[in-house]
Design a protein around this motif. Sequence first.
Motif, mmCIF file in Angstrom:
data_model
loop_
_atom_site.group_PDB
_atom_site.id
_atom_site.type_symbol
_atom_site.label_atom_id
_atom_site.label_comp_id
_atom_site.label_asym_id
_atom_site.label_seq_id
_atom_site.Cartn_x
_atom_site.Cartn_y
_atom_site.Cartn_z
ATOM 1 N N GLU A 26 -4.102 -11.657 28.983
ATOM 2 C CA GLU A 26 -2.755 -11.375 29.485
ATOM 3 C C GLU A 26 -1.692 -11.707 28.439
ATOM 4 O OE1 GLU A 26 -5.527 -11.803 32.777
ATOM 5 O OE2 GLU A 26 -5.007 -13.206 31.161
ATOM 6 N N ASN A 45 2.114 -0.713 33.317
ATOM 7 C CA ASN A 45 2.144 -1.232 34.684
ATOM 8 C C ASN A 45 1.467 -2.600 34.741
ATOM 9 O OD1 ASN A 45 3.515 0.924 35.806
ATOM 10 N ND2 ASN A 45 1.678 2.014 36.426
ATOM 11 N N HIS A 46 0.367 -2.764 33.987
ATOM 12 C CA HIS A 46 -0.282 -4.074 33.914
ATOM 13 C C HIS A 46 0.664 -5.107 33.314
ATOM 14 C CE1 HIS A 46 -4.569 -2.147 33.893
ATOM 15 N NE2 HIS A 46 -4.032 -2.192 35.092
ATOM 16 N N SER A 83 3.883 -5.136 33.509
ATOM 17 C CA SER A 83 4.884 -5.473 34.522
ATOM 18 C C SER A 83 4.308 -6.405 35.586
ATOM 19 C CB SER A 83 5.421 -4.195 35.170
ATOM 20 O OG SER A 83 6.068 -3.387 34.203
ATOM 21 N N GLU A 84 3.069 -6.168 35.977
ATOM 22 C CA GLU A 84 2.433 -7.030 36.979
ATOM 23 C C GLU A 84 2.251 -8.449 36.448
ATOM 24 O OE1 GLU A 84 -0.732 -5.107 39.619
ATOM 25 O OE2 GLU A 84 -0.744 -3.790 37.859
ATOM 26 N N HIS A 123 6.017 -9.980 36.184
ATOM 27 C CA HIS A 123 6.795 -10.153 37.415
ATOM 28 C C HIS A 123 6.046 -10.832 38.559
ATOM 29 C CE1 HIS A 123 9.995 -7.905 35.598
ATOM 30 N NE2 HIS A 123 9.220 -6.868 35.390
ATOM 31 N N SER A 124 4.711 -10.780 38.540
ATOM 32 C CA SER A 124 3.974 -11.421 39.631
ATOM 33 C C SER A 124 2.911 -12.391 39.145
ATOM 34 C CB SER A 124 3.316 -10.352 40.528
ATOM 35 O OG SER A 124 2.354 -9.602 39.785
ATOM 36 N N LYS A 182 0.107 -11.817 37.666
ATOM 37 C CA LYS A 182 -1.250 -11.361 37.950
ATOM 38 C C LYS A 182 -2.177 -11.677 36.778
ATOM 39 C CE LYS A 182 -3.909 -7.487 39.740
ATOM 40 N NZ LYS A 182 -3.848 -6.129 40.342
#
Length: 287
Positions: A159, A213-214, A216-217, A220-221, A223
């Motif tokens: 990540e 999109n990964h 952003s996840e 923001h979250s 993940k």
Amino acid sequence: MPLLIAPVFNSTATKPFRIELPNSYYLVAGAEKPYELASKYLRNEMDENKRLFDKRVEPTSMFLVADYPDMRITEDQDWIEEIESKLNISVINGICSIPYVITIEKNMYGITYLKRSLDGPKYIFDQDAETIFMSLLDQKLPSLAFRRYTLSLEKKSPEDQLLDLWIALESLFVPDGKKGEITYKLRLRMAYYFGATFEERQNIAEFIKKSYNHRSEIVHSGKVFGKKIVNEVNLLRMMARAAILNTAMEGITIQDLRNRLDELIMSGENYVQRYAPQRFERITLNV
């Protein structure tokens, strides 16, 4: 005059060589003395795992060497890190690092700790790596992209690596991006930059959309994807590396790159077809 020796950890050269570098340094492989001295003075003095030296430094490793007029290293530390980074971007597989510097004068020696050694696959300095490294010595690379690419090599989690690589790619492909249009511009510009056919561009655009999109996840979250995104990170690293090298070797600015990408989209051509660079790093994207 004191002798400076900095072993390049985790590296191996396919043949002996001596490369003259700026600042009165040289990069050497296949010479017995640097290995013998590094082994004698550094093995038992390292703060890291005592067995690490034998795993990371061997007779075929590379060594940064200089006849040093004094025992001070701090003034050259940034330059040594730049050499490490340019070595690392010269290959796509393998990671090397320069964590220690040894200075020797007669029977006195000193060891300066610069940073922890990096983990990764064995770094192999072959003819291709030498060609790229030599071409980069006097080149100024895109600063933010180059710095983030280098930082991604130091990160443990996929990540964190993905986030660093996306910062690098955004700085290259959407320096003019505004919220709400970044993903669209990334998909379009990167597709035309790396893709030579409609099918290749379509695959690249879909990959960019999914990977962003990964990103952003994660941001923001929080993940955690773990091993699921390892291949994705490797593809992003290939893209960032190719764009950094291509831009540096062509001697163009980020603004020039952006203008060229927009011209490509208007013309429908691919990058090599339109601009005919002398050297262009390509990637194979299987998505």
